[in-house]
Design an enzyme around this catalytic site. Structure first.
Site, short mmCIF file in Angstrom:
data_model
loop_
_atom_site.label_atom_id
_atom_site.label_comp_id
_atom_site.label_asym_id
_atom_site.label_seq_id
_atom_site.Cartn_x
_atom_site.Cartn_y
_atom_site.Cartn_z
CB CYS A 350 -0.85 0.05 1.26
SG CYS A 350 -1.88 -1.37 1.52
CG HIS A 406 0.94 17.79 -6.34
ND1 HIS A 406 -0.17 18.01 -5.55
CD2 HIS A 406 1.62 18.96 -6.33
CE1 HIS A 406 -0.17 19.25 -5.10
NE2 HIS A 406 0.92 19.84 -5.56
CG ASP A 410 -4.63 18.80 -2.52
OD1 ASP A 410 -4.36 18.58 -3.72
OD2 ASP A 410 -5.78 18.95 -2.08
#
Ligand code: CAO
Length: 433
Positions: A350, A406, A410
């Site tokens: 993950c 990105h 954020d």
């Protein structure tokens, strides 16, 4: 009853001393009859040497770059006695893939009576780092011709979904991938090619082949670097208290036959931060319009091995204690360094931790292990004077470098994530919350 038989290069026509370009199986693998074991490639043709029978591969005594001719032994396999007769009927190599329709290639095709075989190999994970150090028997399943074309075009086959029989990647699949890239579906960046320089004009040189792991991981790293808009958020955690606790638990860890390094605590803290910021524990769908949210917490840890970097994954880190995590990390990194990791042990992560803390250096910009969304770089903790509000105090500070995608994360969230992570490490009691 079983017996061990030698595996030899079958009749490959007039070809002699043909270089091995790929190793497709590893000792210990279960092998189906006629499953391809190695690939040979001359300047005219590419051939796969198949297993003479079903069984278990015991040894594979050749490596990339070795030159083989008909009759050369490439290894041994254990088969059941009933298969003995099959073993004697060594199948001819897979049909030759011509680089160009020329005479030599046509001749070689004619000595390949066995039709093209599909093997039971699973197609590779779509996870780019998952293929680092993956036994090559788990590489994408494709004909030598498709693999060769992909190599020539510099296109990795990982992530291409094969539509052929048993998931085999076909010419058409490769063509579609190329079209998708040209339409902006992939990295699609036009970059000037590097100039070819003859370094020997400047002094003595030696050309050394890259390791197999580097050859496999390089294209994935390149793709991730150019196709994901990376930003790296730096931070630091005061681990003075954590280090005191770690030292106090050294004996307990040793009694459990392991070593508890800072990485183990960082895994726990990462899980807590992934729970607090679930969109870090997610992957983008291929069309980039949805997030696949993961409810499990499998953490990959980059391991430096003599052949290059591999990333084994520790599963269900949320359900494991520090000692258990330490034991798994030690076992996985040992297996990684011995080159014994299975493909499955490198799948399903993950989030990845890349720790250079045992070596030195300060912050760095780790490359995201797509399809994960973030990776944490950990550097060596050092004592530093930290202002307490009244005085400078010596504190053990751990540098952290979080690279994130990105498109999904954020900057503000990344700063919150690093702050949360630091808080977990600064006061381990928070991990109990
Ligand atoms: N600060 C200070 N010391 C640290 C530290 C840190 N952040 N992290 C580890 N150490 C110490 C350990 O405590 C250990 O010391 P002791 O034996 O005295 O306790 C020593 O450094 C060596 O640790 P280690 O490297 O053997 O074990 P680890 O659990 O820290 O790391 C692993 C395991 C697999 C992550 C590491 O061995 C490794 O391979 N790191 C390289 C990963 C890499 O190459 N990443 C770059 C990828 S590019 O993105």
């Amino acid at each position: 009853m079983s017996k061990v038989i030698e595996i030899r290069v079958p009749d490959i026509g007039d070809f002699v001393k043909v270089p091995v370009i790929e190793i497709l199986a590893s000792p210990g693998d279960s092998i189906e009859a006629e499953q391809s074991l190695i690939t040979l490639e001359s300047d005219k043709a590419t051939m796969e040497v198949p297993a003479p029978a079903s069984g278990t591969l015991v040894t594979l005594t050749v490596k990339e770059g070795d030159e083989l001719s008909e009759g050369d032994v490439i290894g041994t396999m254990e088969i059941s006695s009933e298969e003995g007769t099959v073993a004697d009927e060594v199948p001819a190599p897979e049909p030759v893939e011509e680089t160009q329709p020329d005479v030599a290639a046509t001749e070689t095709s004619s000595i390949s009576p066995t039709p093209s075989q599909d093997t039971e190999r699973t197609s590779a994970s779509s996870e780019p780092f998952a293929d680092m150090g993956v036994p090559v028997s788990d590489l994408p399943h494709a004909s030598p011709g498709v693999r060769k074309l992909a190599r020539e075009l510099g296109i990795g086959l990982d992530g291409i979904v094969g539509t052929g029989r048993k998931g085999r990647i076909t010419d058409e699949d490769l063509t579609q991938q190329i079209k998708a890239r040209m339409n902006g579906g992939g990295a699609g960046l036009a970059v000037a090619s590097a100039p070819v320089i003859d370094f020997s004009t400047f002094g003595e040189i030696e050309t050394v082949a890259l390791s197999r792991i580097k050859k496999i991981s390089g294209p994935s790293l390149h793709r991730n670097w150019v196709s994901i808009p990376h930003v790296t958020q730096f931070g630091s955690a005061d681990i003075t208290g954590m280090e005191a606790f770690r030292q106090s638990q050294k004996a307990a860890a040793e009694a459990a036959g392991t070593k508890m390094t800072p990485v183990v605590f960082i895994i726990k803290a990462v899980v807590a931060s992934l729970k607090a910021f679930p969109h870090f524990n997610a992957s983008l769908t291929p069309d980039g319009t949805q997030l696949i949210q993961k409810k499990y917490f499998h953490v990959g840890v980059a391991v430096d091995t003599p052949g290059g970097l591999v990333v084994p994954v520790i599963r269900d880190c949320d359900q494991k204690g520090l000692i258990e995590l330490a034991q798994e990390l030690t076992a996985l990194s040992e297996r990684a360094r011995e080159g014994k990791l299975s493909a499955d042990e490198m799948k399903g992560g993950c989030f990845t931790i890349s720790s250079l803390g045992g070596i030195g250096g300060r912050e760095f910009t780790p490359i995201i292990n797509a399809p994960e969304l973030a990776i944490l770089g950990v550097s060596k903790a050092t004592m530093a004077p930290v202002w307490s509000g009244e005085a400078f105090e010596p504190r053990l500070m751990l540098p952290l470098s979080l690279s994130y995608d990105h498109r999904v994360i954020d900057g503000a969230d990344a700063a919150r994530f690093v702050t949360h992570l630091s808080a977990q490490l600064e006061d381990l009691r928070r991990l109990l919350m």
